[in-house]
Design an enzyme around this catalytic site. Structure first.
Site, PDB file in Angstrom:
ATOM      1  N   SER A   1       0.822  -1.200   0.000  1.00  0.00           N
ATOM      2  CA  SER A   1       0.000   0.000   0.000  1.00  0.00           C
ATOM      3  C   SER A   1       0.866   1.265   0.000  1.00  0.00           C
ATOM      4  CB  SER A   1      -0.960  -0.038   1.195  1.00  0.00           C
ATOM      5  OG  SER A   1      -1.945   0.950   1.096  1.00  0.00           O
TER       6      SER A   1
ATOM      7  N   HIS B   1      -8.331  -4.883   0.247  1.00  0.00           N
ATOM      8  CA  HIS B   1      -7.093  -4.188   0.599  1.00  0.00           C
ATOM      9  C   HIS B   1      -6.699  -4.545   2.035  1.00  0.00           C
ATOM     10  CE1 HIS B   1      -4.122  -1.009  -0.094  1.00  0.00           C
ATOM     11  NE2 HIS B   1      -4.249  -0.752   1.198  1.00  0.00           N
TER      12      HIS B   1
ATOM     13  N   ASP C   1     -10.661  -3.209  -3.939  1.00  0.00           N
ATOM     14  CA  ASP C   1      -9.674  -2.237  -3.473  1.00  0.00           C
ATOM     15  C   ASP C   1      -9.728  -1.008  -4.365  1.00  0.00           C
ATOM     16  OD1 ASP C   1      -7.427  -0.839  -2.641  1.00  0.00           O
ATOM     17  OD2 ASP C   1      -6.027  -2.476  -2.950  1.00  0.00           O
TER      18      ASP C   1
END
Length: 318
Positions: free
Chosen positions: A160, A285, A255
């Site tokens: 991320s 996610h 996501d």
């Protein structure tokens, strides 16, 4: 495609616990809520041969690092190294939040992992995280002999926000502003701060990371909107990715970052960079830090680690 049952159970559990969406909290409240969830969501961390907390000099003071050496490795063996940048939207997360995946990656890739506790927003907005990540990479390479790592077999990686920072370091390495690295491991990376791709319209509620939550993170990390288009914030906006190292890019189907992650993998390929792209269509996610409920977490982390180990094996054979 239906969402993974384990991922759905995580979402149900969050609702049952009454945890408010991150974007409704202030940053300190979000950090506390995230820390409380770790023991619920993460499996027991794997044993490794060695764990050591370190510090390196940074532009605003010492930067905390944590070094892991794979289980079963002799103390004197010189290992390849992955510099790992944790996720958390550049606002939450720390060395403890990603201790479990770092241990797994070290063991599965038979390497040294060095995790970086970079400065975060809103207290330390962009480019503080980039500056700390760059300082950590320089220090690790300069101190390779003491750390018992092979500076010729360095990789950067993260999930991320950490994937964003890893991609930026890979470009900086190509350009010579930090030591060049040989591989980049990008796990559902954030690559474009414009936050305008179609996935932002699809994932607006019911998930841990929604479009509104992502914009909350971006606002705390890069509060000046005009700076969000700089490639050091949005690596997808770099003029070229040619000459950056081979990559493993993973995206998750549920996501808001899925489109920009896929676009980054395509850009790498178009610019002549070897890339392995893995799309986990039924996942949310942040599932890589939810292994107690989502078995695919360990599977995908091992796939990423094996791609890295395979690259190092190829390099050694040349």
């Amino acid at each position: 495609m239906p969402i993974d049952p384990g991922a759905q159970r995580v979402l149900d559990l969050i609702r049952e616990m009454g945890r408010p969406p991150i974007h409704t909290l202030n940053p300190e409240e979000a950090r506390v809520a995230s820390a409380k969830s770790r023991s619920v969501l993460q499996p027991e961390p794997e044993a490794v041969a060695e764990v050591e907390d370190l510090n390196c000099p940074g532009p605003a003071g010492p930067i905390k690092l944590r070094r892991y050496r794979a289980a079963g490795i002799a103390a004197e063996e010189v290992l390849p190294c992955l510099l790992f940048l944790h996720g958390g939207g550049w606002v939450i997360g720390d060395l403890d939040s990603h201790d479990q995946p770092c241990r797994l990656l070290a063991n599965a890739a038979r390497c040294c992992v060095i995790a970086v506790d970079y400065r975060m927003g809103p207290e330390h907005p962009y480019p503080a995280a980039v500056e700390d990540s760059a300082a950590a990479l320089r220090w690790v390479v300069e101190n390779a002999a003491t750390l018992r790592i092979d500076s010729a077999r360095m990789a950067v990686g993260g999930d991320s926000a950490g994937g964003n920072l890893a991609a930026v370091l890979a470009i900086m390495g190509r350009d010579g502003t930090v030591p060049a690295v040989g591989y980049q491991l990008l796990l559902y990376p954030a690559t474009d701060m414009a936050a305008h791709r179609p996935a932002y319209e699809r994932f607006t509620e019911g998930l841990i990371l929604t479009s509104e939550t992502m914009r909350w993170f971006i606002g705390h990390y890069v509060p000046e909107p005009e700076r969000r288009f700089e490639w050091q914030a949005s690596p997808l906006r770099a003029n070229s990715l040619a000459g950056t190292p081979p990559a493993f890019v993973m995206t998750a189907g549920y996501d808001p970052l899925v489109d920009e992650g896929a676009a980054y993998a395509r850009r790498l390929e178009e610019d002549g960079v070897r890339v392995t792209y893995l799309h986990v269509a039924d996942q949310i996610h942040a599932f890589l830090t939810m292994g107690k409920f989502i078995p695919a977490s360990a599977l995908v982390l091992r796939q990423a680690a094996l791609s890295l180990a395979h690259h190092w094996a190829e390099e050694t054979a040349l």
